[in-house]
Design an enzyme around this catalytic site. Structure first.
Site, PDB file in Angstrom:
ATOM      1  N   THR A 208       0.860  -1.192   0.000  1.00  0.00           N
ATOM      2  CA  THR A 208       0.000   0.000   0.000  1.00  0.00           C
ATOM      3  C   THR A 208       0.890   1.233   0.000  1.00  0.00           C
ATOM      4  OG1 THR A 208      -0.210  -0.184   2.393  1.00  0.00           O
ATOM      5  CG2 THR A 208      -1.972  -1.137   1.073  1.00  0.00           C
ATOM      6  N   THR A 245       1.779  -2.957  11.973  1.00  0.00           N
ATOM      7  CA  THR A 245       0.886  -2.888  10.827  1.00  0.00           C
ATOM      8  C   THR A 245       1.419  -3.687   9.691  1.00  0.00           C
ATOM      9  OG1 THR A 245      -0.367  -0.916  10.832  1.00  0.00           O
ATOM     10  CG2 THR A 245       0.792  -1.327   8.895  1.00  0.00           C
TER      11      THR A 245
END
Length: 464
Positions: A208, A245
């Site tokens: 991402t 994350t």
């Protein structure tokens, strides 16, 4: 089993090449920069910091181990561009499967789905990963999206739905673009390949805000048999223990019993992904899925106490730590990797907690970005770690520069220390912080990155 945590999405940022080198200080790792074949037009590969040991890096990522194929394609899930956004890692046989998941109470639909699957099944055949929408905080409809996606993949692979695992990353609060995803699955399955290109395309598809993809494969010998472990991961922001994350997929051709495999993954995650931090945010989507095909020919590992299990665990730790360090190195806006090493604690858990405390400190991270050798911030973060120790036994070094010995500050050349930090930042290298808190046998490491203006800019504009 106590698990991890994961991430979010951002439109593709043009990659600025990052020169990489290790600092002059010798470090127990090899630096290997991987190429990303046909996907390099979208994103390049992270440097791999592989700890030294009785193993070697090989090509192939998640497809290096026998029995695995992978693919990554563009399916229209991302807001714009044609960077791959849908990945699949599949095994030719029923693989022993294990997982580790976010500790965030607002766990994403795919996390809840995977936890349910692993509670009822010991085997898996494939992991489907989408980028673009996190499918977190999406309620019952989001969960059904995960089930429908798994069911569609299962039909195409002619396997049971409970053999399919799902991972998602992207903007929290957004359901997956299910129609686009389902329509792309036949092409995705048709693209599955055991080639290096297949592995690389999958590694790129799951990224991402990452500026680089993270992929590794390692070969070792156990009991006279060659064993391979491959892995890919993503993560750049919203990274903080437990399980920073991130998303991760691990593959191996070792044969391991289910209970042993799950415990091995738990231990390796605790020594790697749970020891990285970028910004202190624990994602809703963090998830690591690990599959063991058993096709290497090595007799099954049935006990954690066997020599074979210990050798395999060490290699598994090395692979996960390599991926974890690549994530921290690629932290949003980061200019350098921070490696904190703690020794002399009562046990490994206490050392790890102290190391995490230092690596997580915003003041330490900001000082390193400012090339300011403000070692008092390091001492402070050791002190509030929650671990009791004798402050008169505290030693701190920055690189090869001693800053404190037995609780007493030492004179040092601030210009030399500042230059050490500057050189690391200019080369996107590593800042080493070494800490000793006594004479115990507990050792631990944690990894983070500096905190820059760019981090605020990236996340202030995340959905705009």
């Amino acid at each position: 089993m106590s698990p991890p945590s994961v991430l979010l999405l951002h439109s593709r940022i043009p990659l600025q090449p990052r020169p990489f080198r290790m600092n002059s200080r010798a470090a127990p790792s090899r630096v290997v920069v991987c190429s990303v074949a046909s996907t390099e037009g979208f994103i390049s590969a992270a440097p791999i910091l592989l700890p030294d040991g009785p193993w070697k890096q090989v090509e192939g990522g998640v497809t290096a181990a026998k029995g695995f194929k992978a693919a990554g394609i563009y399916s229209g899930l991302r807001a714009k561009g044609e960077k791959p956004d849908l990945a699949l890692v599949a095994c030719d046989v029923d693989a022993t499967v294990a997982g580790a998941f976010t500790t965030n109470v607002v766990a994403a639909a795919p996390v809840l789905y995977c936890k349910h699957v692993l509670s009822t099944s010991k085997t898996g055949r494939a992991v489907l990963i989408n980028a673009g929408q996190a499918n977190a905080a999406t309620g019952d409809l989001g969960y059904q999206d995960a089930v429908d996606s798994a069911d569609a993949v299962a039909k195409l692979l002619n396997v049971s739905t409970d053999n399919i695992l799902i991972q998602s990353t992207g903007v929290i609060g957004q359901r997956i673009k299910k129609e686009a995803l389902l329509n792309s699955l036949p092409r995705l399955v048709g693209s599955l390949s055991s080639s290096v290109q297949g592995a690389n395309s999958a590694a790129v598809a799951i990224t991402t805000t990452d500026l680089v993809s993270k992929s590794i494969a390692v070969q070792t010998e156990i009991g006279g048999v060659a064993i391979r472990i491959g892995g890919m991961a993503k993560g750049s922001g919203m990274i903080h223990p437990n399980m920073a994350t991130m998303l991760g997929v691990l593959t191996t051709d070792a044969q391991v019993s289910s209970d042993v495999w799950r415990e091995m993954i738990r231990m390796s995650v605790s020594r790697s992904f749970n020891q990285i931090t970028v910004d202190g945010d624990t994602s809703t989507n963090d998830c690591v899925i690990a599959m063991a095909s058993g096709l290497s020919g090595l007799s099954g590992i049935q006990s954690l106490d066997s020599i074979e299990a210990q050798q395999f665990q060490a290699c598994l730790d090395a692979v996960m730590q390599s991926l974890a360090k690549s994530i921290a190195w690629d932290g949003e806006g980061a200019t350098c990797l921070i490696e904190v090493t703690v020794s002399g604690a009562n046990n490994e858990a206490e050392a790890a907690k102290i190391a995490r405390s230092v690596a997580s400190s915003s003041l330490v991270k900001a000082a390193i970005f400012g090339r300011d050798p403000n070692w008092g911030r390091i001492a402070c973060s050791v002190g509030y770690s929650g671990i009791q120790f004798d402050a008169n036994r505290l030693d701190i070094s920055l690189g090869v520069i001693p800053l404190m010995k037995n609780g007493q500050p030492l004179p040092f050349d601030r210009l030399t220390a500042s230059k050490y930090l500057k050189d690391a930042g200019d080369a996107h290298g590593t800042v080493n912080i070494d800490i000793s808190v006594g004479s115990g046998g507990g050792n631990g490491k944690a990894w983070g990155c500096d905190l820059s203006y760019k981090y605020v800019e990236i996340n202030a504009e995340y959905t705009t």
